[in-house]
Design a protein around this motif. Structure first.
Motif, short mmCIF file in Angstrom:
data_model
loop_
_atom_site.label_atom_id
_atom_site.label_comp_id
_atom_site.label_asym_id
_atom_site.label_seq_id
_atom_site.Cartn_x
_atom_site.Cartn_y
_atom_site.Cartn_z
N ALA A 136 0.75 -1.17 -0.02
CA ALA A 136 0.04 -0.06 0.15
C ALA A 136 0.70 1.32 0.03
O ALA A 136 0.45 2.22 -0.45
CB ALA A 136 -0.98 0.04 1.16
N GLU A 137 2.06 1.27 0.64
CA GLU A 137 3.19 2.34 0.42
C GLU A 137 3.47 2.81 -0.91
O GLU A 137 3.37 3.71 -1.12
CB GLU A 137 4.18 1.93 1.25
CG GLU A 137 3.83 1.78 2.89
CD GLU A 137 3.61 0.63 3.25
OE1 GLU A 137 3.23 0.49 4.60
OE2 GLU A 137 3.08 -0.33 2.41
N ALA A 138 3.40 1.92 -1.88
CA ALA A 138 3.63 1.92 -3.14
C ALA A 138 2.50 2.86 -3.88
O ALA A 138 2.56 3.62 -4.66
CB ALA A 138 4.13 0.89 -4.12
N ASN A 139 1.27 2.44 -3.55
CA ASN A 139 -0.10 3.14 -3.82
C ASN A 139 -0.02 4.55 -3.48
O ASN A 139 -0.55 5.47 -4.18
CB ASN A 139 -1.24 2.30 -3.53
CG ASN A 139 -1.26 0.89 -4.25
OD1 ASN A 139 -0.76 0.54 -5.13
ND2 ASN A 139 -2.15 0.07 -3.65
N VAL A 140 0.38 4.85 -2.29
CA VAL A 140 0.55 5.88 -1.65
C VAL A 140 1.37 7.02 -2.49
O VAL A 140 0.93 8.04 -2.82
CB VAL A 140 0.84 6.03 -0.20
CG1 VAL A 140 0.99 7.39 0.23
CG2 VAL A 140 -0.14 5.29 0.73
N ILE A 141 2.57 6.41 -2.67
CA ILE A 141 3.34 7.44 -3.49
C ILE A 141 3.06 7.24 -5.06
O ILE A 141 3.11 8.50 -5.48
CB ILE A 141 4.87 6.59 -3.36
CG1 ILE A 141 5.30 6.47 -1.97
CG2 ILE A 141 5.91 7.43 -4.39
CD1 ILE A 141 6.76 5.80 -1.86
N GLY A 142 2.40 6.49 -5.36
CA GLY A 142 2.07 6.62 -6.94
C GLY A 142 0.87 7.69 -6.95
O GLY A 142 0.74 8.44 -8.01
N PHE A 143 -0.05 7.45 -6.28
CA PHE A 143 -1.16 8.28 -6.02
C PHE A 143 -0.63 9.77 -5.94
O PHE A 143 -1.42 10.76 -6.47
CB PHE A 143 -2.32 7.79 -5.34
CG PHE A 143 -3.50 8.87 -5.19
CD1 PHE A 143 -4.52 8.68 -6.13
CD2 PHE A 143 -3.74 9.88 -4.27
CE1 PHE A 143 -5.58 9.58 -6.51
CE2 PHE A 143 -4.85 10.47 -4.43
CZ PHE A 143 -5.65 10.46 -5.54
N SER A 144 0.25 9.97 -5.01
CA SER A 144 0.88 11.32 -4.63
C SER A 144 1.54 11.92 -5.88
O SER A 144 1.33 13.13 -6.12
CB SER A 144 1.90 11.16 -3.46
OG SER A 144 1.12 10.68 -2.32
N MET A 145 2.29 11.09 -6.76
CA MET A 145 2.83 11.74 -7.86
C MET A 145 1.91 12.00 -8.91
O MET A 145 1.97 12.97 -9.57
CB MET A 145 3.78 10.52 -8.50
CG MET A 145 4.89 10.16 -7.61
SD MET A 145 6.00 11.63 -7.30
CE MET A 145 6.61 12.01 -8.87
N PHE A 146 0.63 11.31 -8.96
CA PHE A 146 -0.48 11.67 -9.96
C PHE A 146 -1.10 12.94 -9.35
O PHE A 146 -1.29 13.97 -10.09
CB PHE A 146 -1.37 10.51 -9.86
CG PHE A 146 -2.74 11.00 -10.56
CD1 PHE A 146 -2.78 10.81 -11.94
CD2 PHE A 146 -3.92 11.29 -9.78
CE1 PHE A 146 -3.92 11.05 -12.71
CE2 PHE A 146 -4.94 11.59 -10.67
CZ PHE A 146 -5.15 11.36 -11.82
#
Length: 293
Positions: free
Chosen positions: A260-270
């Protein structure tokens, strides 16, 4: 003595108003709103993975982040809770910034040369600019791997951070050249001629007239180059060696479930990318309104 004639009863001479059937009305409504419906469906299709990423960034998962198990804020409070995720993000940001700066400078100079100057081999250069854009990434990655292994290794350069940067600069330059060249071709050359008539030197003309006019194109090309570099996986996977970027980390983690941490970073970059685009549009609108007034 006057006689009154009996009046005939009034008859309605107006034709009965036509009312289309429900099926016909539905066809007309669909035809009038087809473009809007298509746009909504396309947007839903595009943003469905983003919504999934956002939702599963709150998943209270165990070993795998595939099935929803509960809501938690833990992953947003500590995005670096998984080993390697923030390290790979930093690597991707460093590679993206270096590649963007170098590719933007080289691409802008190449675009100026190809639009404003005549030289031998210009037609061939225009064709070669599109070769990295048209070449499949897997072919380019394999070719670069062969060059690095057989050529660069002999001079002490191994696969890693440097080879990733070199590769990203190579394929980002083409996109910068195409974007900036389109901006330069849209300029009115009489503006620069007017500056020269006012005794401006070539350097003063460039920095005070040409550069401010092509700056939006340069900024757009830089944003495109950074997004391409940050997002690249295929070429990076060939030339990275033991170095891990964020896309490579996500690919490796996907075999056991993306944390889920990767999802956090990915959505933040979006979100950051969307804010940059909206901000750029806002600045352009303000400038346009100032010019009109």
């Amino acid at each position: 003595m006057t006689t009154t004639r009996p009046t005939a009863p009034a008859t309605s001479s107006s034709p009965t108003s036509y009312r289309p059937s429900a099926g016909k009305r539905a066809q007309v409504w669909l035809a009038n709103h087809f473009a809007m419906i298509s746009a909504i469906l396309v947007l839903l299709y595009l943003f469905l993975p983003v919504a999934y990423t956002f939702a599963f960034s709150f998943n209270d998962h165990g070993k795998t982040n595939i099935v929803w198990q509960g809501f938690t804020w833990e992953h947003w409070q500590d995005p670096c809770g998984v080993q390697g995720v923030c390290e790979s993000l930093v690597t991707s940001l460093e590679v993206g910034v270096i590649s963007t700066v170098v590719a933007t400078v080289l691409g802008t100079l190449m675009a100026l040369a190809m639009v404003r100057y005549r030289f031998r081999g210009k037609a061939a250069s225009n064709v070669l600019i599109f070769v990295p854009m048209a070449t499949p990434e897997i072919v380019m990655g394999a070719a670069l791997l062969t060059i690095f292994v057989q050529g660069f290794a002999n001079i002490g350069i191994n696969l890693g951070f440097g080879t990733i940067v070199f590769s990203h600069i190579m394929f980002c330059v083409s996109f910068v050249v195409v974007t900036v060249r389109a901006r330069i071709q849209s300029l009115d050359p009489r503006v620069e001629e007017a500056a020269q008539d006012l005794y401006a030197s070539p350097m003063q003309t460039f920095w005070r007239v040409t550069f401010p006019l092509i700056l939006p194109g340069i900024a757009g090309a830089a944003m495109l180059a950074f997004s391409l570099s940050f997002d690249d996986f295929i070429i990076t996977n060939f030339v990275s060696g033991n170095e891990s970027t964020f896309p490579k980390f996500v690919y490796v983690a996907s075999r056991r479930g993306i944390p889920a941490e990767a999802n956090v970073i990915g959505f933040s970059m979006f979100v950051i990318a969307v804010l940059l685009v909206v901000g750029a549009q806002g600045v352009s609108s303000v400038r346009a309104s100032k010019y009109k007034s």
